[in-house]
Scaffold this motif. Structure first.
Motif, PDB file in Angstrom:
ATOM      1  N   SER A 269      87.794 -17.039   5.283  1.00  0.00           N
ATOM      2  CA  SER A 269      86.688 -16.092   5.455  1.00  0.00           C
ATOM      3  C   SER A 269      85.774 -16.504   6.599  1.00  0.00           C
ATOM      4  O   SER A 269      85.298 -15.655   7.366  1.00  0.00           O
ATOM      5  CB  SER A 269      85.887 -15.978   4.157  1.00  0.00           C
ATOM      6  OG  SER A 269      86.685 -15.496   3.100  1.00  0.00           O
ATOM      7  N   LEU A 270      85.536 -17.799   6.733  1.00  0.00           N
ATOM      8  CA  LEU A 270      84.700 -18.263   7.833  1.00  0.00           C
ATOM      9  C   LEU A 270      85.340 -17.946   9.181  1.00  0.00           C
ATOM     10  O   LEU A 270      84.658 -17.485  10.104  1.00  0.00           O
ATOM     11  CB  LEU A 270      84.455 -19.771   7.711  1.00  0.00           C
ATOM     12  CG  LEU A 270      83.554 -20.378   8.797  1.00  0.00           C
ATOM     13  CD1 LEU A 270      82.134 -19.813   8.693  1.00  0.00           C
ATOM     14  CD2 LEU A 270      83.525 -21.906   8.692  1.00  0.00           C
ATOM     15  N   ARG A 271      86.652 -18.154   9.302  1.00  0.00           N
ATOM     16  CA  ARG A 271      87.340 -17.822  10.561  1.00  0.00           C
ATOM     17  C   ARG A 271      87.238 -16.333  10.839  1.00  0.00           C
ATOM     18  O   ARG A 271      87.020 -15.921  11.985  1.00  0.00           O
ATOM     19  CB  ARG A 271      88.812 -18.238  10.500  1.00  0.00           C
ATOM     20  CG  ARG A 271      89.038 -19.728  10.479  1.00  0.00           C
ATOM     21  CD  ARG A 271      90.484 -20.079  10.808  1.00  0.00           C
ATOM     22  NE  ARG A 271      91.458 -19.318  10.043  1.00  0.00           N
ATOM     23  CZ  ARG A 271      91.877 -19.631   8.834  1.00  0.00           C
ATOM     24  NH1 ARG A 271      91.367 -20.700   8.212  1.00  0.00           N
ATOM     25  NH2 ARG A 271      92.779 -18.893   8.215  1.00  0.00           N
ATOM     26  N   GLN A 272      87.403 -15.501   9.825  1.00  0.00           N
ATOM     27  CA  GLN A 272      87.319 -14.059  10.024  1.00  0.00           C
ATOM     28  C   GLN A 272      85.908 -13.636  10.428  1.00  0.00           C
ATOM     29  O   GLN A 272      85.733 -12.693  11.202  1.00  0.00           O
ATOM     30  CB  GLN A 272      87.739 -13.333   8.743  1.00  0.00           C
ATOM     31  CG  GLN A 272      89.215 -13.459   8.430  1.00  0.00           C
ATOM     32  CD  GLN A 272      89.544 -12.984   7.034  1.00  0.00           C
ATOM     33  OE1 GLN A 272      88.852 -13.313   6.068  1.00  0.00           O
ATOM     34  NE2 GLN A 272      90.612 -12.214   6.903  1.00  0.00           N
ATOM     35  N   GLN A 273      84.908 -14.327   9.921  1.00  0.00           N
ATOM     36  CA  GLN A 273      83.520 -13.954  10.188  1.00  0.00           C
ATOM     37  C   GLN A 273      83.075 -14.314  11.601  1.00  0.00           C
ATOM     38  O   GLN A 273      82.268 -13.609  12.196  1.00  0.00           O
ATOM     39  CB  GLN A 273      82.600 -14.627   9.163  1.00  0.00           C
ATOM     40  CG  GLN A 273      82.696 -14.031   7.773  1.00  0.00           C
ATOM     41  CD  GLN A 273      81.956 -14.862   6.729  1.00  0.00           C
ATOM     42  OE1 GLN A 273      81.897 -16.091   6.826  1.00  0.00           O
ATOM     43  NE2 GLN A 273      81.391 -14.201   5.727  1.00  0.00           N
ATOM     44  N   VAL A 274      83.565 -15.411  12.135  1.00  0.00           N
ATOM     45  CA  VAL A 274      83.030 -15.897  13.415  1.00  0.00           C
ATOM     46  C   VAL A 274      83.945 -15.642  14.606  1.00  0.00           C
ATOM     47  O   VAL A 274      83.544 -15.879  15.751  1.00  0.00           O
ATOM     48  CB  VAL A 274      82.722 -17.414  13.337  1.00  0.00           C
ATOM     49  CG1 VAL A 274      81.761 -17.700  12.198  1.00  0.00           C
ATOM     50  CG2 VAL A 274      83.995 -18.244  13.208  1.00  0.00           C
ATOM     51  N   THR A 275      85.165 -15.136  14.375  1.00  0.00           N
ATOM     52  CA  THR A 275      86.118 -14.942  15.472  1.00  0.00           C
ATOM     53  C   THR A 275      86.077 -13.506  15.975  1.00  0.00           C
ATOM     54  O   THR A 275      86.160 -12.567  15.185  1.00  0.00           O
ATOM     55  CB  THR A 275      87.543 -15.273  15.000  1.00  0.00           C
ATOM     56  OG1 THR A 275      87.579 -16.594  14.475  1.00  0.00           O
ATOM     57  CG2 THR A 275      88.517 -15.172  16.168  1.00  0.00           C
ATOM     58  N   PRO A 276      85.984 -13.293  17.292  1.00  0.00           N
ATOM     59  CA  PRO A 276      86.059 -11.939  17.846  1.00  0.00           C
ATOM     60  C   PRO A 276      87.396 -11.286  17.486  1.00  0.00           C
ATOM     61  O   PRO A 276      88.427 -11.967  17.415  1.00  0.00           O
ATOM     62  CB  PRO A 276      85.962 -12.173  19.358  1.00  0.00           C
ATOM     63  CG  PRO A 276      85.296 -13.498  19.506  1.00  0.00           C
ATOM     64  CD  PRO A 276      85.744 -14.313  18.334  1.00  0.00           C
ATOM     65  N   ASP A 277      87.386  -9.971  17.269  1.00  0.00           N
ATOM     66  CA  ASP A 277      88.583  -9.279  16.796  1.00  0.00           C
ATOM     67  C   ASP A 277      89.772  -9.463  17.727  1.00  0.00           C
ATOM     68  O   ASP A 277      90.902  -9.648  17.277  1.00  0.00           O
ATOM     69  CB  ASP A 277      88.292  -7.789  16.620  1.00  0.00           C
ATOM     70  CG  ASP A 277      89.460  -7.053  15.988  1.00  0.00           C
ATOM     71  OD1 ASP A 277      89.699  -7.229  14.786  1.00  0.00           O
ATOM     72  OD2 ASP A 277      90.162  -6.317  16.723  1.00  0.00           O
ATOM     73  N   HIS A 278      89.533  -9.410  19.042  1.00  0.00           N
ATOM     74  CA  HIS A 278      90.656  -9.482  19.979  1.00  0.00           C
ATOM     75  C   HIS A 278      91.278 -10.874  20.039  1.00  0.00           C
ATOM     76  O   HIS A 278      92.358 -11.049  20.606  1.00  0.00           O
ATOM     77  CB  HIS A 278      90.211  -9.057  21.384  1.00  0.00           C
ATOM     78  CG  HIS A 278      89.345 -10.062  22.090  1.00  0.00           C
ATOM     79  ND1 HIS A 278      88.049 -10.313  21.710  1.00  0.00           N
ATOM     80  CD2 HIS A 278      89.606 -10.888  23.134  1.00  0.00           C
ATOM     81  CE1 HIS A 278      87.531 -11.241  22.506  1.00  0.00           C
ATOM     82  NE2 HIS A 278      88.451 -11.608  23.374  1.00  0.00           N
ATOM     83  N   LEU A 279      90.612 -11.872  19.437  1.00  0.00           N
ATOM     84  CA  LEU A 279      91.145 -13.236  19.383  1.00  0.00           C
ATOM     85  C   LEU A 279      91.618 -13.634  17.987  1.00  0.00           C
ATOM     86  O   LEU A 279      92.204 -14.698  17.814  1.00  0.00           O
ATOM     87  CB  LEU A 279      90.073 -14.240  19.819  1.00  0.00           C
ATOM     88  CG  LEU A 279      89.875 -14.486  21.306  1.00  0.00           C
ATOM     89  CD1 LEU A 279      88.685 -15.413  21.530  1.00  0.00           C
ATOM     90  CD2 LEU A 279      91.127 -15.094  21.931  1.00  0.00           C
TER      91      LEU A 279
END
Length: 410
Positions: free
Chosen positions: A333-343
């Motif tokens: 969840s943390l990765r999904q929250q802080v990562t830009p969608d295109h990355l």
């Protein structure tokens, strides 16, 4: 209540949720059937570990390129084709086995299926981001994990019964059919996406694009620490299911049906962890939730090694899976929250590639150690090492309460 109502009203998420739950129920059949096929033919837990290691190695290799595929291609179509391919691969096994045992076929089907599965899992993570808002991600992941694990409670139990009555190949056939269900479910949904232009670094060449996810992980202090510590954790635990099955069959003299019952009970731990992760993270914060889960998981592994009966083995396995669920959902969840969608595809791919890189060797070492020195010894060493990981995490940015808000990830 408002958060729950929003997810219930989200038609695309509900369809995705239902289809993936049924698919995971099917996956639990292969979780039991494949080790049993190997054990029935060879009688060797080391062979089970080797197959697990090779499959994991294939997954790691696919992870190198999975993120680029997910970020470049239509994610919904990619999910569907991955399911169709795995349905065909697993469908070959019962057909071929009808003409006699062919252990070599498992060494082909399982690694290829795991490689395709890695692409699917990377796309799956991005799909959740495309189905719900950012502030619902942890809850959505928890619900997906909880219901999938709930299906996994009945799945292993039924798989043990099917394997006992009709043979492990029948259980594998059911797993193949489950991928068809998943494909139909994905076909019925739409994913929203917020494309972003490529950065100048990404435009310089394919290798920079390939490494963009790894660079993002390295530049984020919390994600960097999580990636490193979880890589050691997977080394210690990837072969644990094989060790548990070996312990039940070899040390405790249990039947295939009993193996299914134990894994079904253990899956209740995943249900509990998935349901609790949202409120636990809100109450304790990210750091305490993740570090505490890893520490208790280590203690549960020690307890599993010392278990002298089926009830204790099932209880400790459930406690272990509950903790793995809490730690895993917090991390994802943390990765999904802080990562830009295109990355997001490449970051997920890079994380899992690094995360699982030590897994194949770990599975081989763990299962070899269990056969050579006994389950109690390897579980004691693995559990103690997990406690060391939890202590080490306390001295990293992982200990932050809300890293997604405090800037600790940037």
């Amino acid at each position: 209540m408002a958060e729950g109502s929003q997810l219930w009203r989200n038609r695309d998420f509900s369809v995705f949720w239902a289809s993936q739950t049924l698919s995971v129920a099917g996956d639990s059949f292969a979780l039991i059937a494949v080790p049993l096929l190997v054990l029935h033919v060879t009688g060797s837990v080391a062979q089970m570990g080797l197959l697990t290691g090779l499959a994991s190695a294939a997954s790691v290799g696919a992870g190198v390129f999975a993120g680029v595929l997910v970020d470049r291609l239509d994610r919904r179509r990619l999910l569907i084709w991955c399911d169709v391919a795995r349905m065909a691969l697993y469908g070959i096994v019962p057909v071929a086995w009808a003409f006699g045992p062919k252990v070599w076929l498992l060494y082909v089907v399982l690694p290829v299926s795991e490689a395709i599965g890695m692409v699917f899992q990377v796309a799956y993570v991005t799909a959740v981001r495309g189905l719900v808002d950012a502030d619902r991600i942890t809850e959505a992941n928890g619900r997906l994990g909880a219901t999938a694990a709930a299906a996994g409670v009945g799945g292993p139990l039924l798989a043990g019964v099917v394997a006992g009555w009709f043979g492990p190949t029948a259980a594998i056939a059911i797993n193949a059919a489950s991928f068809g269900v998943s494909a139909l479910g994905v076909l019925m949904i739409r994913l929203r996406r917020q494309p972003s232009p490529a950065s100048p670094e990404e435009e310089r060449g394919p290798w920079r694009e390939l490494l963009a996810g790894a660079r993002f992980l390295w530049r984020q202090p919390v994600l960097r620490a999580l990636t490193v510590l979880l890589s050691f954790f997977i080394f210690l635990t990837l072969g644990l299911t094989d060790v548990l099955i070996y312990h039940l069959k070899h040390d405790l003299g249990q039947t295939d049906g009993a193996v299914g019952v134990v894994l079904a009970v253990a899956a209740l731990g995943t249900v509990a962890g998935s349901l609790l992760v949202g409120p636990v993270r809100r109450r304790l914060g990210f750091g305490a939730s993740w570090i505490g889960a890893i520490a208790v998981a280590g203690l549960a592994i020690v307890g599993l090694g010392l278990s002298g009966g089926v009830p204790v083995a099932a209880a400790t396995a459930a406690a272990y899976l509950a903790c793995v669920s809490v730690a895993g959902i917090c991390s994802m969840s943390l990765r999904q929250q802080v990562t830009p969608d295109h990355l997001l595809g490449r970051v997920t791919s890079a994380f899992w590639t690094i995360h699982f890189s030590l897994g194949p060797a770990g599975a081989a070492v763990l299962t070899w150690g269990a056969q050579r020195h006994g389950v109690a010894v390897v579980c004691l060493l693995a559990g103690a090492a997990c406690l060391v990981i939890a202590v080490a995490a306390f001295f990293t940015p992982i200990r932050q309460q809300n890293p997604e808000l405090s800037g600790a990830t940037g």
